[in-house]
Design a protein around this motif. Structure first.
Motif, PDB file in Angstrom:
ATOM      1  N   VAL A  18       3.045  73.480  45.681  1.00  0.00           N
ATOM      2  CA  VAL A  18       2.529  74.618  44.913  1.00  0.00           C
ATOM      3  C   VAL A  18       3.025  74.554  43.469  1.00  0.00           C
ATOM      4  N   TRP A  19       4.303  74.261  43.265  1.00  0.00           N
ATOM      5  CA  TRP A  19       4.822  74.148  41.905  1.00  0.00           C
ATOM      6  C   TRP A  19       4.114  73.036  41.131  1.00  0.00           C
ATOM      7  N   GLY A  20       3.698  72.006  41.838  1.00  0.00           N
ATOM      8  CA  GLY A  20       3.022  70.877  41.191  1.00  0.00           C
ATOM      9  C   GLY A  20       1.620  71.201  40.715  1.00  0.00           C
ATOM     10  N   LYS A  21       0.954  72.148  41.374  1.00  0.00           N
ATOM     11  CA  LYS A  21      -0.435  72.477  41.014  1.00  0.00           C
ATOM     12  C   LYS A  21      -0.775  73.859  41.549  1.00  0.00           C
ATOM     13  N   TYR A  22      -0.999  74.770  40.674  1.00  0.00           N
ATOM     14  CA  TYR A  22      -1.416  76.104  41.111  1.00  0.00           C
ATOM     15  C   TYR A  22      -2.347  76.697  40.069  1.00  0.00           C
ATOM     16  N   PRO A  23      -3.227  77.604  40.468  1.00  0.00           N
ATOM     17  CA  PRO A  23      -3.414  78.098  41.836  1.00  0.00           C
ATOM     18  C   PRO A  23      -3.948  76.993  42.740  1.00  0.00           C
ATOM     19  N   ILE A  24      -3.615  77.117  44.015  1.00  0.00           N
ATOM     20  CA  ILE A  24      -3.978  76.099  44.997  1.00  0.00           C
ATOM     21  C   ILE A  24      -4.347  76.782  46.307  1.00  0.00           C
ATOM     22  N   THR A  25      -5.353  76.276  46.964  1.00  0.00           N
ATOM     23  CA  THR A  25      -5.795  76.871  48.228  1.00  0.00           C
ATOM     24  C   THR A  25      -4.961  76.333  49.384  1.00  0.00           C
ATOM     25  N   ALA A  26      -5.016  77.040  50.499  1.00  0.00           N
ATOM     26  CA  ALA A  26      -4.319  76.570  51.706  1.00  0.00           C
ATOM     27  C   ALA A  26      -4.855  75.195  52.111  1.00  0.00           C
ATOM     28  N   GLY A  27      -6.154  75.011  51.994  1.00  0.00           N
ATOM     29  CA  GLY A  27      -6.755  73.722  52.341  1.00  0.00           C
ATOM     30  C   GLY A  27      -6.219  72.591  51.486  1.00  0.00           C
ATOM     31  N   GLU A  28      -6.024  72.863  50.196  1.00  0.00           N
ATOM     32  CA  GLU A  28      -5.479  71.838  49.302  1.00  0.00           C
ATOM     33  C   GLU A  28      -4.023  71.548  49.639  1.00  0.00           C
ATOM     34  N   ILE A  29      -3.262  72.598  49.953  1.00  0.00           N
ATOM     35  CA  ILE A  29      -1.856  72.401  50.352  1.00  0.00           C
ATOM     36  C   ILE A  29      -1.807  71.557  51.615  1.00  0.00           C
TER      37      ILE A  29
END
Length: 125
Positions: A18-29
């Motif tokens: 999350v710190w690497g890329k946000y906003p981020i979806t659960a699917g992306e995580i």
């Protein structure tokens, strides 16, 4: 600054994403985590839910998709973990920790110069 809750090792892994890329979806995580760890999507969703409950992750719903973002900076979490580690392992004695790390690490000449510079700056302040 608000109190930073304890974050488990597994939760740290999610937070790094999350710190690497946000906003981020659960699917992306989940997509990133499945490539890094052998974790099931349900496990990752559980970790996301825990982080939301702890007020470490926030989210907003966009077209029926949850987008997650950090509520606490990576630097603040690292600082808290450092203090906890020093207190737990070295009874709060920073000097003992530094001596052990310096003696147990293979420091390059550049590392030594940088440490000397930091200590010099600290002494001047």
């Amino acid at each position: 600054m608000k109190e930073i809750p304890a974050i488990s090792d597994a939760e740290w892994e999610v937070m790094k994403v999350v710190w690497g890329k946000y906003p981020i979806t659960a699917g992306e995580i989940i997509s990133v985590m499945e490539n890094q760890k052998d974790w099931k999507p349900k496990t990752i969703k559980t970790l996301i839910g825990r982080l939301v409950k702890k007020d470490v992750l926030g989210y907003e719903e966009k077209q029926r998709v949850y987008c997650y973002y950090p509520l606490i900076s990576q630097e603040d979490c690292i600082q808290k973990e450092n203090k906890s580690f020093i207190k737990r392992v070295y009874n709060g004695a920073v000097k003992s920790m530094l001596v052990n790390f310096i003696n147990d690490s293979e420091l390059t000449e550049e590392d030594v110069r940088e440490l000397q510079k930091l200590l010099q700056e600290r002494e001047e302040n």
